[in-house]
Design a protein around this motif. Structure first.
Motif, PDB file in Angstrom:
ATOM      1  N   PRO A 218       1.055  -1.104   0.343  1.00 36.60           N
ATOM      2  CA  PRO A 218      -0.028  -0.647  -0.143  1.00 36.60           C
ATOM      3  C   PRO A 218       0.593   1.211  -0.274  1.00 36.60           C
ATOM      4  O   PRO A 218      -0.078   2.430  -1.005  1.00 36.60           O
ATOM      5  CB  PRO A 218      -0.496  -0.444   1.301  1.00 36.60           C
ATOM      6  CG  PRO A 218      -0.959  -1.084   1.702  1.00 36.60           C
ATOM      7  CD  PRO A 218       0.444  -2.305   1.290  1.00 36.60           C
ATOM      8  N   GLN A 219       1.697   1.255   0.130  1.00 38.99           N
ATOM      9  CA  GLN A 219       2.966   2.400   0.053  1.00 38.99           C
ATOM     10  C   GLN A 219       3.867   2.611  -0.525  1.00 38.99           C
ATOM     11  O   GLN A 219       4.090   3.272  -0.685  1.00 38.99           O
ATOM     12  CB  GLN A 219       4.194   2.462   1.961  1.00 38.99           C
ATOM     13  CG  GLN A 219       3.164   2.954   2.907  1.00 38.99           C
ATOM     14  CD  GLN A 219       2.322   1.432   3.452  1.00 38.99           C
ATOM     15  OE1 GLN A 219       2.913   0.057   3.054  1.00 38.99           O
ATOM     16  NE2 GLN A 219       1.055   1.560   3.708  1.00 38.99           N
ATOM     17  N   ALA A 220       3.566   1.468  -1.363  1.00 34.05           N
ATOM     18  CA  ALA A 220       4.984   1.698  -3.183  1.00 34.05           C
ATOM     19  C   ALA A 220       3.882   0.768  -4.037  1.00 34.05           C
ATOM     20  O   ALA A 220       4.350   2.549  -5.267  1.00 34.05           O
ATOM     21  CB  ALA A 220       6.150   0.341  -2.452  1.00 34.05           C
ATOM     22  N   GLY A 221       2.892   0.318  -4.350  1.00 34.55           N
ATOM     23  CA  GLY A 221       2.331  -0.292  -5.461  1.00 34.55           C
ATOM     24  C   GLY A 221       2.154  -1.355  -5.405  1.00 34.55           C
ATOM     25  O   GLY A 221       1.778  -1.827  -5.007  1.00 34.55           O
TER      26      GLY A 221
ATOM     27  N   GLY B 157       1.878  -2.435 -14.348  1.00 33.60           N
ATOM     28  CA  GLY B 157       2.559  -2.790 -13.256  1.00 33.60           C
ATOM     29  C   GLY B 157       2.236  -0.893 -12.744  1.00 33.60           C
ATOM     30  O   GLY B 157       2.349   0.011 -13.062  1.00 33.60           O
ATOM     31  N   GLU B 158       2.231  -0.629 -11.261  1.00 33.22           N
ATOM     32  CA  GLU B 158       2.020   1.147 -10.999  1.00 33.22           C
ATOM     33  C   GLU B 158       2.905   1.434  -9.316  1.00 33.22           C
ATOM     34  O   GLU B 158       2.991  -0.049  -8.613  1.00 33.22           O
ATOM     35  CB  GLU B 158       0.306   1.133 -10.599  1.00 33.22           C
ATOM     36  CG  GLU B 158       0.236   2.467  -9.345  1.00 33.22           C
ATOM     37  CD  GLU B 158      -0.830   2.751  -8.975  1.00 33.22           C
ATOM     38  OE1 GLU B 158      -1.087   3.784  -8.421  1.00 33.22           O
ATOM     39  OE2 GLU B 158      -1.666   2.014  -9.983  1.00 33.22           O
ATOM     40  N   LEU B 159       3.702   2.147  -9.639  1.00 36.33           N
ATOM     41  CA  LEU B 159       5.025   2.548  -8.263  1.00 36.33           C
ATOM     42  C   LEU B 159       4.076   4.191  -7.953  1.00 36.33           C
ATOM     43  O   LEU B 159       4.296   4.355  -8.488  1.00 36.33           O
ATOM     44  CB  LEU B 159       6.418   2.264  -8.886  1.00 36.33           C
ATOM     45  CG  LEU B 159       6.853   1.399  -8.709  1.00 36.33           C
ATOM     46  CD1 LEU B 159       7.798   1.406  -9.806  1.00 36.33           C
ATOM     47  CD2 LEU B 159       6.697   0.684  -7.357  1.00 36.33           C
TER      48      LEU B 159
ATOM     49  N   ILE C  88      10.865   1.772  -5.834  1.00 39.47           N
ATOM     50  CA  ILE C  88      10.667   1.325  -6.176  1.00 39.47           C
ATOM     51  C   ILE C  88      10.733   0.051  -6.253  1.00 39.47           C
ATOM     52  O   ILE C  88       9.706  -1.215  -5.545  1.00 39.47           O
ATOM     53  CB  ILE C  88      12.226   1.229  -5.562  1.00 39.47           C
ATOM     54  CG1 ILE C  88      12.859   2.145  -5.653  1.00 39.47           C
ATOM     55  CG2 ILE C  88      13.013   0.528  -6.302  1.00 39.47           C
ATOM     56  CD1 ILE C  88      14.417   2.972  -5.195  1.00 39.47           C
ATOM     57  N   GLN C  89      10.558  -0.362  -7.616  1.00 38.16           N
ATOM     58  CA  GLN C  89      10.228  -2.450  -7.993  1.00 38.16           C
ATOM     59  C   GLN C  89      11.884  -2.509  -7.627  1.00 38.16           C
ATOM     60  O   GLN C  89      13.001  -2.289  -8.341  1.00 38.16           O
ATOM     61  CB  GLN C  89      10.289  -2.577  -8.698  1.00 38.16           C
ATOM     62  CG  GLN C  89       9.556  -3.783  -9.249  1.00 38.16           C
ATOM     63  CD  GLN C  89       9.268  -4.382 -10.975  1.00 38.16           C
ATOM     64  OE1 GLN C  89       8.661  -3.462 -11.810  1.00 38.16           O
ATOM     65  NE2 GLN C  89       8.607  -6.102 -10.985  1.00 38.16           N
ATOM     66  N   SER C  90      11.858  -3.866  -6.919  1.00 37.23           N
ATOM     67  CA  SER C  90      13.257  -4.725  -6.849  1.00 37.23           C
ATOM     68  C   SER C  90      14.157  -4.690  -8.153  1.00 37.23           C
ATOM     69  O   SER C  90      13.153  -4.964  -9.437  1.00 37.23           O
ATOM     70  CB  SER C  90      12.500  -5.961  -6.124  1.00 37.23           C
ATOM     71  OG  SER C  90      14.610  -6.796  -6.190  1.00 37.23           O
TER      72      SER C  90
ATOM     73  N   VAL D  77       8.691  -7.506  -3.121  1.00 34.95           N
ATOM     74  CA  VAL D  77       8.984  -7.051  -4.613  1.00 34.95           C
ATOM     75  C   VAL D  77       8.847  -5.136  -4.753  1.00 34.95           C
ATOM     76  O   VAL D  77       9.488  -4.256  -5.647  1.00 34.95           O
ATOM     77  CB  VAL D  77       8.338  -7.805  -5.601  1.00 34.95           C
ATOM     78  CG1 VAL D  77       8.228  -6.535  -6.632  1.00 34.95           C
ATOM     79  CG2 VAL D  77       8.542  -9.007  -5.409  1.00 34.95           C
ATOM     80  N   LEU D  78       8.333  -5.062  -4.373  1.00 33.41           N
ATOM     81  CA  LEU D  78       8.019  -3.285  -4.531  1.00 33.41           C
ATOM     82  C   LEU D  78       8.273  -2.787  -3.016  1.00 33.41           C
ATOM     83  O   LEU D  78       7.791  -3.020  -1.470  1.00 33.41           O
ATOM     84  CB  LEU D  78       6.115  -2.981  -4.078  1.00 33.41           C
ATOM     85  CG  LEU D  78       5.442  -3.636  -5.528  1.00 33.41           C
ATOM     86  CD1 LEU D  78       4.274  -3.816  -5.366  1.00 33.41           C
ATOM     87  CD2 LEU D  78       6.005  -3.135  -6.614  1.00 33.41           C
ATOM     88  N   PHE D  79       9.117  -1.581  -3.319  1.00 34.67           N
ATOM     89  CA  PHE D  79       9.885  -0.531  -2.155  1.00 34.67           C
ATOM     90  C   PHE D  79       9.584   0.067  -1.287  1.00 34.67           C
ATOM     91  O   PHE D  79       9.808   1.107  -2.511  1.00 34.67           O
ATOM     92  CB  PHE D  79      11.542  -1.114  -2.403  1.00 34.67           C
ATOM     93  CG  PHE D  79      12.010  -2.781  -2.687  1.00 34.67           C
ATOM     94  CD1 PHE D  79      11.753  -3.063  -1.972  1.00 34.67           C
ATOM     95  CD2 PHE D  79      13.210  -2.674  -3.433  1.00 34.67           C
ATOM     96  CE1 PHE D  79      11.888  -4.320  -2.033  1.00 34.67           C
ATOM     97  CE2 PHE D  79      14.011  -3.679  -3.058  1.00 34.67           C
ATOM     98  CZ  PHE D  79      13.147  -4.550  -3.098  1.00 34.67           C
ATOM     99  N   ASN D  80       8.512   1.015  -0.816  1.00 36.78           N
ATOM    100  CA  ASN D  80       8.736   1.989   0.216  1.00 36.78           C
ATOM    101  C   ASN D  80      10.034   3.103  -0.084  1.00 36.78           C
ATOM    102  O   ASN D  80      11.118   2.718   0.433  1.00 36.78           O
ATOM    103  CB  ASN D  80       7.990   2.383   1.051  1.00 36.78           C
ATOM    104  CG  ASN D  80       7.513   3.131   1.444  1.00 36.78           C
ATOM    105  OD1 ASN D  80       7.705   3.939   1.071  1.00 36.78           O
ATOM    106  ND2 ASN D  80       7.693   3.555   3.092  1.00 36.78           N
TER     107      ASN D  80
END
Length: 497
Positions: free
Chosen positions: A337-340, A363-365, A370-372, A483-486
């Protein structure tokens, strides 16, 4: 016998040499030292819309064996029926419409009841107001449409705003036995008329050829997408009249030689198409599925697909499901929820993709997320940005950066198989759609809780990177997201600096 053996040996050697030459060509095309963000090469205007064509000769597209175009269809516009020598994945970026795919040998199951149309002696004697045709489907934003090789199809914008559809072609698919380019065969109209008018001075083609890269003689040109008439134009009008049991004037209209509208035409007084009425619940679901923006309150952790597990017998050719909405929240595979979020559409969720050997990713950021860093194990990947800005870095097998730039809305880049990539959203966030050349494309992450580095023994990490054991443990375990980094405070500070 000796001569036959010699002939077979010669043919075998020739085939082996040709195959080796083809493989060498393909390998050479993927020796990329630098790639760049791509925009349309040709823009071809028609009566009720435009088609924007990317340069199929670009080395990125040649490496991946893919092609890409974008249709912009005005309200009431009809993209004329045609078929292509490659499988197709199309994504509805904006708008709504209705489309049909004609699958050979399948019955016309949408029809008016004769009891409702006629009575008494008139029944069966008149057919002017009858109709029957194969299945048609409503399209909404976020829908992915799969079209098998050689299947005729058409698309109509029945909404009140522009319909934008991006179309991906897999030119190296095993079903394409023509050549390395996609070829469109029109069943109606006179597409070359519009192209000829543009060549005669109408300012409707915008060319974006890259500087310093000459085009080889005889190669594919974007304009050739519409550089000929429809397929009936090549037949004798008398033969057409006999085949359809119509008069010569109708046969000549089939040939379309006097049609000046181009490949996207204005439907007169709308299209009266037999189709089931959507219930209020279905309409609400369509609106929710195409609402576009990410709601952090919706958290999903993957699922088995809308049709459950496939055993290969659920669908026949004529009942194949040809569309799926990739923006349906239930398709989300990774959510932070904080990244995408990221949703993959593969053959487990959308069985026809097994036949096409293709898949898609949405995809959504969020801002600065960041995506890994990762690589795709078994597929090339064409990335198209639909909203915002996306910083992308791509690294080849030599450890060299071959792309480090910001992708803007409407731009494309190809990420070859196994090349490492990292994505970071800009200040406004970013959304994209990716098309991949495998029906179950898999990625391997470099950072995060489930990644190549975190899966190595601590001592292997320490010795590989000349780290102390404590630093190696910190490297392995400090990033706990998957995978999705805040964005961290440190990265946010750098972004705002």
């Amino acid at each position: 016998m000796a001569s036959k053996a010699s002939l077979l040996l010669a043919l075998s050697l020739l085939f082996t040499a040709c195959l080796a030459h083809h493989r060498q060509q393909q390998q050479d095309q993927c020796q990329l030292r630098n790639i760049e963000a791509l925009e349309p090469y040709d823009i071809i205007q028609a009566e009720a819309g435009v088609t924007e064509i990317w340069d199929a000769d670009n080395q990125q597209f040649q490496c991946a064996g893919v092609d890409f175009i974008r249709h912009r269809i005005q309200p009431g516009g009809l993209l004329l029926p045609s078929y292509v020598n490659t499988p197709i994945l199309a994504f509805i970026e904006r708008g709504r419409g209705v489309h049909g795919v004609i699958l050979p040998g399948c019955p016309e199951t949408y029809e008016y009841s004769q009891d409702q149309q006629f009575s008494g002696e008139r029944r069966g004697q008149e057919f002017e107001s009858q109709d029957r045709h194969q299945k048609v489907e409503e399209l909404n934003q976020g829908d992915v449409v799969a079209i098998p090789t050689g299947a005729a199809h058409w698309l109509h914008n029945d909404g009140d705003s522009e319909l934008v559809a991006v179309v991906f072609f897999d030119t190296q698919n095993y079903n394409n036995q023509l050549d390395e380019y996609h070829r469109r065969f029109f069943l109606a109209g006179n597409p070359q008329a519009q192209s000829q008018q543009q060549q005669q001075g109408r300012p409707q083609i915008q060319r974006h050829q890259q500087q310093g890269r000459p085009r080889r003689q005889g190669q594919w040109q974007g304009r050739q997408f519409l550089n000929s008439g429809n397929i009936f134009n090549g037949f004798d009008a008398e033969f057409i009249a006999e085949a359809f049991n119509v008069d010569r004037d109708t046969a000549e209209k089939l040939q379309g030689q006097r049609d000046q509208r181009g490949h996207i035409v204005k439907a007169q007084q709308g299209l009266q198409i037999i189709r089931p009425q959507q219930s209020r619940q279905q309409q609400q679901q369509s609106r929710r599925g195409s609402s576009g923006r990410f709601d952090p309150r919706q958290q999903h952790h993957g699922h088995r697909g809308s049709g459950g597990w496939s055993n290969g017998f659920e669908e026949t050719i004529c009942s194949l499901k040809l569309k799926e909405n990739i923006e349906n929240p239930s398709h989300a595979d990774f959510v932070n929820p904080q990244a995408g979020k990221i949703a993959n559409l593969n053959s487990f969720k959308f069985p026809i993709l097994k036949h096409l050997q293709l898949s898609a990713e949405r995809g959504e950021l969020q801002r600065n997320a960041i995506q890994s860093p990762h690589w795709t194990i078994n597929a090339h990947n064409l990335l198209y940005v639909t909203e915002g800005n996306l910083r992308v870095q791509i690294v080849n097998n030599e450890g060299n950066s071959i792309f480090d730039n910001v992708l803007r809305e409407g731009q494309v880049v190809v990420i070859p198989q196994n090349f490492a990539v990292i994505k970071r959203a800009g200040e406004q966030g970013a959304r994209w759609v990716s098309f991949k050349t495998n029906d179950n494309a898999m990625i391997a992450n470099l950072a995060g809780r489930v990644s190549a580095i975190s899966s190595l023994p601590v001592d292997v990490v320490a010795n590989s990177y000349q780290l102390s054991r404590e630093d190696a443990q910190r490297l392995k375990f400090s990033q706990r997201e998957t995978v999705l980094f805040n964005p961290s405070y440190r990265s946010q500070g750098r972004a705002s600096a």
